[in-house]
Design an enzyme around this catalytic site. Structure first.
Site, PDB file in Angstrom:
ATOM      1  N   LYS A 125      37.450  25.730  67.173  1.00  0.00           N
ATOM      2  CA  LYS A 125      36.440  25.774  68.238  1.00  0.00           C
ATOM      3  C   LYS A 125      35.429  24.651  68.039  1.00  0.00           C
ATOM      4  O   LYS A 125      35.021  23.982  68.987  1.00  0.00           O
ATOM      5  CB  LYS A 125      35.751  27.148  68.251  1.00  0.00           C
ATOM      6  CG  LYS A 125      36.677  28.251  68.740  1.00  0.00           C
ATOM      7  CD  LYS A 125      36.121  29.648  68.527  1.00  0.00           C
ATOM      8  CE  LYS A 125      37.197  30.672  68.876  1.00  0.00           C
ATOM      9  NZ  LYS A 125      36.867  32.041  68.495  1.00  0.00           N
TER      10      LYS A 125
ATOM     11  N   GLN B 162      32.663  36.181  65.994  1.00  0.00           N
ATOM     12  CA  GLN B 162      34.072  35.981  65.650  1.00  0.00           C
ATOM     13  C   GLN B 162      34.667  37.310  65.175  1.00  0.00           C
ATOM     14  O   GLN B 162      34.154  37.925  64.247  1.00  0.00           O
ATOM     15  CB  GLN B 162      34.185  34.902  64.557  1.00  0.00           C
ATOM     16  CG  GLN B 162      35.610  34.509  64.234  1.00  0.00           C
ATOM     17  CD  GLN B 162      36.325  33.787  65.386  1.00  0.00           C
ATOM     18  OE1 GLN B 162      35.735  32.956  66.071  1.00  0.00           O
ATOM     19  NE2 GLN B 162      37.580  34.116  65.609  1.00  0.00           N
TER      20      GLN B 162
ATOM     21  N   ASP C  69      32.176  34.954  75.574  1.00  0.00           N
ATOM     22  CA  ASP C  69      33.476  35.580  75.286  1.00  0.00           C
ATOM     23  C   ASP C  69      33.751  36.723  76.271  1.00  0.00           C
ATOM     24  O   ASP C  69      34.817  37.326  76.235  1.00  0.00           O
ATOM     25  CB  ASP C  69      33.493  36.149  73.856  1.00  0.00           C
ATOM     26  CG  ASP C  69      34.443  35.386  72.932  1.00  0.00           C
ATOM     27  OD1 ASP C  69      35.234  34.576  73.448  1.00  0.00           O
ATOM     28  OD2 ASP C  69      34.385  35.616  71.713  1.00  0.00           O
TER      29      ASP C  69
END
Ligand code: NAD
Length: 298
Positions: A53, A97, A122
């Site tokens: 990322k 994460q 997200d």
């Protein structure tokens, strides 16, 4: 033979578009779009995904800040750190994460819900999920769902009024993808582990999305001519299957038996090289959306 829906080409288009958009913002004197990634503990796979990322972000001119928190941190402490990021006007997007360390897993949603929904790139907060479940596409789509939609759009696969069967109903992939397709006007059927006859639901669809995590789950008898098949599965093969000196190279396959299905269907996304490359690009499209909306609020 099926047309191959190449995700790398689509990812490269997205990368160029993001790069151009960021460059013009910076030239206009705006700050760098900034993504904060909260990592709790140090799971090696997570570290690898975070590196990916970071690399993508830097390649388009965004800033990616990794916030490391100790594996022993309490849910309250993590929420407090996320709240600080939520209040920080220099941060435009926040992700946690996953997976969390096992002791924190029951509190995953509660931790994610500390993210300001305006920065939820997200698409994982309860606010974003509820919005999508209600049929609104104006919020943040989870990255994999957004990647699937981008792949369909790039290759002009019709959605509105078409029959889609989504195999898999996880909160991360299957469910939001089914909801997004429904919001786009598709007639969506969802198959899952308790579905008695998955093939009966897939054969009659115009397009099939498979997100299960079982190699060769979808074979020739699941498909029919003219269909588009999107294979989301990632299965790592060749690990510990033979003695050390005979170990085959690790390789990745999807959930679709591509050799059996490709001669029948109209189009198929490969694994690797289909949806996978689009996931990170989609996250940064979401960051750009959060960034642009924050600039507009100023
Ligand atoms: P999950 O384990 O959370 O969910 C799997 C789903 O498959 C469940 O809903 C289950 O009911 C269903 N299922 C299980 N066995 C089935 C069967 N025999 N028939 C029909 N349905 C069945 O997994 P997930 O997080 O949704 O991920 C699914 C796959 O997608 C995995 O291989 C994962 O690695 C991959 N994935 C890929 C990307 C990407 O970017 N390409 C992103 C996320 C996940």
């Amino acid at each position: 033979m099926a047309t191959i829906l190449d995700g790398i080409i689509v990812r490269d288009h997205i990368r160029e578009a993001l790069k151009t958009a960021i460059l013009s913002s910076l030239q206009a004197g705006a700050p760098k779009p900034t993504l904060a990634i909260v990592q709790i503990g140090a799971l090696p796979e997570s570290t690898l995904y975070i590196e990916q990322k970071k690399r993508f972000g830097e390649s388009i001119g965004a800033h990616v800040e990794v916030v490391h928190l100790d594996e022993e941190s309490t849910a309250q402490a993590i929420r407090a750190r996320i709240a600080t990021l939520s209040d920080d006007t220099a941060v435009h997007g926040i992700i946690v994460q996953l997976p969390l360390p096992s002791s924190l897993q029951p509190e995953t949603q509660m931790i994610i819900d500390a993210i300001d929904p305006k920065k939820d790139v997200d698409g994982m907060t309860s606010t974003s999920r509820t919005k999508l479940a209600a049929g609104a596409m104006s919020g943040f789509l989870p990255a994999t769902t957004r990647g699937i939609i981008s792949l369909l759009a790039y290759y002009h696969v019709p959605v509105m009024g078409k029959k889609f069967t989504v195999v898999g109903r996880s909160a991360l992939v299957g469910t939001p993808t089914a909801e997004a397709l429904r919001a786009m006007g598709a007639e969506v059927t969802v198959a899952h582990s308790k579905t008695p006859d998955v093939a009966a639901l897939t054969r009659g669809a115009d397009s099939i999305i498979v997100a299960v995590g079982k190699p060769a789950l979808i074979g020739a008898h699941h498909v029919s001519s003219g269909q588009t098949v999107i294979d989301v599965g990632i299965n790592v093969m060749g690990v510990h299957s033979k003695p050390e000196d005979e170990l085959p190279k690790r390789h990745i396959v999807g959930d679709v038996d591509a050799a059996a299905v490709a001669p029948i269907v109209k189009a198929l996304s490969p694994v690797p090289g289909g949806v996978g490359p689009l996931t990170v690009a989609s996250l940064f499209q979401n960051l750009m959306k959060a960034y642009t909306e924050s600039q507009q609020r100023k």
